[in-house]
Design an enzyme around this catalytic site. Sequence first.
Site, mmCIF file in Angstrom:
data_model
loop_
_atom_site.group_PDB
_atom_site.id
_atom_site.type_symbol
_atom_site.label_atom_id
_atom_site.label_comp_id
_atom_site.label_asym_id
_atom_site.label_seq_id
_atom_site.Cartn_x
_atom_site.Cartn_y
_atom_site.Cartn_z
ATOM 1 C CD GLU A 55 10.694 -60.085 -24.601
ATOM 2 O OE1 GLU A 55 10.505 -60.221 -23.263
ATOM 3 O OE2 GLU A 55 11.850 -60.725 -25.054
ATOM 4 N NE ARG A 71 17.184 -59.759 -21.181
ATOM 5 C CZ ARG A 71 17.140 -60.682 -20.395
ATOM 6 N NH1 ARG A 71 16.562 -61.949 -20.737
ATOM 7 N NH2 ARG A 71 17.035 -60.552 -19.001
ATOM 8 C CG HIS A 98 10.974 -63.242 -21.451
ATOM 9 N ND1 HIS A 98 11.714 -61.992 -21.702
ATOM 10 C CD2 HIS A 98 11.716 -63.876 -20.480
ATOM 11 C CE1 HIS A 98 13.043 -61.803 -21.161
ATOM 12 N NE2 HIS A 98 12.864 -62.992 -20.325
ATOM 13 C CB ILE A 138 21.635 -70.837 -19.167
ATOM 14 C CG1 ILE A 138 21.020 -70.153 -18.076
ATOM 15 C CG2 ILE A 138 20.556 -71.217 -20.034
ATOM 16 C CD1 ILE A 138 20.207 -68.738 -18.276
HETATM 17 N N1 LIG Z 1 14.403 -66.249 -21.244
HETATM 18 C C1 LIG Z 1 14.529 -66.133 -20.002
HETATM 19 O O1 LIG Z 1 13.453 -66.487 -19.232
HETATM 20 C C2 LIG Z 1 15.866 -65.843 -19.688
HETATM 21 C C3 LIG Z 1 16.948 -65.482 -20.034
HETATM 22 N N2 LIG Z 1 18.212 -65.218 -19.689
HETATM 23 C C4 LIG Z 1 19.172 -64.587 -20.257
HETATM 24 O O2 LIG Z 1 20.350 -65.681 -20.346
HETATM 25 C C5 LIG Z 1 21.511 -64.920 -20.518
HETATM 26 C C6 LIG Z 1 22.727 -65.821 -19.900
HETATM 27 O O3 LIG Z 1 22.659 -66.433 -18.595
HETATM 28 P P1 LIG Z 1 23.671 -67.183 -17.881
HETATM 29 O O4 LIG Z 1 24.071 -68.447 -18.535
HETATM 30 O O5 LIG Z 1 23.147 -67.229 -16.581
HETATM 31 O O6 LIG Z 1 24.596 -65.983 -17.792
HETATM 32 P P2 LIG Z 1 26.326 -66.197 -17.412
HETATM 33 O O7 LIG Z 1 26.864 -64.731 -17.048
HETATM 34 O O8 LIG Z 1 26.615 -67.158 -16.728
HETATM 35 O O9 LIG Z 1 26.728 -66.661 -19.089
HETATM 36 C C7 LIG Z 1 26.874 -65.929 -20.151
HETATM 37 C C8 LIG Z 1 28.266 -66.304 -20.779
HETATM 38 O O10 LIG Z 1 28.605 -65.342 -21.984
HETATM 39 C C9 LIG Z 1 29.751 -64.728 -21.961
HETATM 40 N N3 LIG Z 1 29.780 -63.802 -22.998
HETATM 41 C C10 LIG Z 1 29.768 -62.527 -22.657
HETATM 42 N N4 LIG Z 1 29.782 -61.508 -23.787
HETATM 43 C C11 LIG Z 1 30.004 -62.730 -24.720
HETATM 44 C C12 LIG Z 1 30.142 -62.692 -26.259
HETATM 45 N N5 LIG Z 1 30.249 -61.502 -26.669
HETATM 46 N N6 LIG Z 1 30.431 -63.662 -27.041
HETATM 47 C C13 LIG Z 1 30.419 -64.865 -26.182
HETATM 48 N N7 LIG Z 1 30.104 -65.049 -24.794
HETATM 49 C C14 LIG Z 1 30.031 -64.084 -24.132
HETATM 50 C C15 LIG Z 1 29.845 -64.601 -20.407
HETATM 51 O O11 LIG Z 1 31.221 -64.169 -20.302
HETATM 52 P P3 LIG Z 1 31.294 -63.050 -18.959
HETATM 53 O O12 LIG Z 1 30.985 -63.934 -17.922
HETATM 54 O O13 LIG Z 1 33.114 -62.973 -19.087
HETATM 55 O O14 LIG Z 1 30.681 -61.917 -19.280
HETATM 56 C C16 LIG Z 1 29.369 -65.711 -19.738
HETATM 57 O O15 LIG Z 1 30.363 -66.740 -19.763
HETATM 58 C C17 LIG Z 1 21.346 -63.795 -19.405
HETATM 59 O O16 LIG Z 1 22.157 -62.764 -19.530
HETATM 60 C C18 LIG Z 1 19.949 -63.358 -19.969
HETATM 61 O O17 LIG Z 1 19.928 -62.282 -20.775
HETATM 62 C C19 LIG Z 1 18.395 -65.530 -18.085
HETATM 63 C C20 LIG Z 1 17.380 -65.727 -17.548
HETATM 64 C C21 LIG Z 1 16.082 -66.226 -18.088
HETATM 65 O O1 LIG Z 2 16.334 -63.467 -15.434
HETATM 66 C C1 LIG Z 2 16.344 -62.904 -16.517
HETATM 67 O O2 LIG Z 2 17.155 -62.554 -16.958
HETATM 68 C C2 LIG Z 2 15.070 -63.152 -17.253
HETATM 69 O O3 LIG Z 2 15.020 -62.859 -18.426
HETATM 70 C C3 LIG Z 2 13.643 -63.482 -16.796
HETATM 71 O O4 LIG Z 2 12.954 -62.153 -16.319
#
Ligand SMILES: NC(=O)C1=CN([C@@H]2O[C@H](COP(=O)(O)OP(=O)(O)OC[C@H]3O[C@@H](n4cnc5c(N)ncnc54)[C@H](OP(=O)(O)O)[C@@H]3O)[C@@H](O)[C@H]2O)C=CC1
Ligand SMILES: O=C(O)C(=O)CO
Length: 322
Positions: free
Chosen positions: A263, A234, A282, A154
């Site tokens: 939430e 989150r 959300h 993202i």
């Molecule tokens: N609001 C909403 O509707 C939504 C929210 N989300 C949230 O967005 C988050 C990110 O999604 P996405 O980008 O697809 O996930 P990704 O797993 O692609 O990206 C997360 C990145 O953060 C890294 N990471 C892990 N721990 C740390 C840390 N302590 N400090 C810095 N970087 C770190 C991960 O490394 P590594 O891969 O090695 O762990 C990875 O590179 C999800 O986990 C979810 O909680 C997602 C979808 C919808």
């Molecule tokens: O896909 C996710 O992680 C979301 O937060 C949406 O439910």
Amino acid sequence: MAKYYIPVWSSIIKDIEIEKQEMAGFDAEVEFIRDREEFIKVAAKADAVITADSKIDRSIIGNLVKCKIIVRQGIGFDNIDIKAAAEKNIIVCNVPDYCTDEVSDHTIALILSLVRKVPVYSGLVKNGIWDIKSVSPIRRLSTLILGLAGFGKIAREVARKAKPFGFRIMAFDPYVSPQLAGEYGVDLVNFEDLIKESDIISIHVPLSKETLHLFDKTKFNLMKPTAYIVNTGRGPLINEKDLYEALKNNRLAGAALDVLEQEPPQKDNPLLALENVIVTPHAAFYSEESYIDLRRKAVQEVKRVLSNQPPLNQVNKSASVK
Ligand SMILES: NC(=O)C1=CN([C@@H]2O[C@H](COP(=O)(O)OP(=O)(O)OC[C@H]3O[C@@H](n4cnc5c(N)ncnc54)[C@H](OP(=O)(O)O)[C@@H]3O)[C@@H](O)[C@H]2O)C=CC1
Ligand SMILES: O=C(O)C(=O)CO
């Protein structure tokens, strides 16, 4: 009687029509479950579980006696005790690729709304005030530094979409290489530099023990008092009490939150009363297209595992079902 029983315990759907359609031709009964109590009653007969944000903790997992797979209708799986599941050889999967576009779009929308003060101006005009100077100054976007906490799927899309506005972009993520960041025109920096130098911080790390309250008073005190914070990750990544204090005491300029520690929030959550806070429910993941994609992909993962095929997106690698 169907060969498989699959409860769907998910607060983000109103019915299970899409799940049933996707399951057509597969010998399974799919049932919509509304709460924890109802789930506990059926857990023992579940062959697979589909969930969204329901709390699948160790005690719930204890009730699963024949379940092979739990699928999170979503990316973040912080609501599931993946270790407890692995101990029972239950595979846990997520759907990592259904809403990268939507969340990155929503993040950009929040950044622009904050910096350009869209909700503030709109509120003033609706209250009869037609005056650009009655709010604090607006900065030109191309003079600002956007800092991304986490540089996964993202955040990378946010960077790609933010570039044309002229931001300088930096990111903190110990798990990606400077080369990868470089491909997006992003500087990989340490956490302290990200916090001190950014004009806008956007949070994209997963929630874990390590990242719980990653942003708290100590971090807010290091940020520029003119800085904004955006959270589409989150809620518990931010200590909300500390955020409220920082905003109230002008330690920060504003916040845009798609996610909250609780939430839905309590009506008296003080953040909701602040003029410089934008909150969405959300909703970042949501579009008609992502919603359907998500629900279909979750069912497909269940069908794969119940047909003894390897899952596509297992998040607890130590579990394996024979
Ligand atoms: N609001 C909403 O509707 C939504 C929210 N989300 C949230 O967005 C988050 C990110 O999604 P996405 O980008 O697809 O996930 P990704 O797993 O692609 O990206 C997360 C990145 O953060 C890294 N990471 C892990 N721990 C740390 C840390 N302590 N400090 C810095 N970087 C770190 C991960 O490394 P590594 O891969 O090695 O762990 C990875 O590179 C999800 O986990 C979810 O909680 C997602 C979808 C919808
Ligand atoms: O896909 C996710 O992680 C979301 O937060 C949406 O439910």
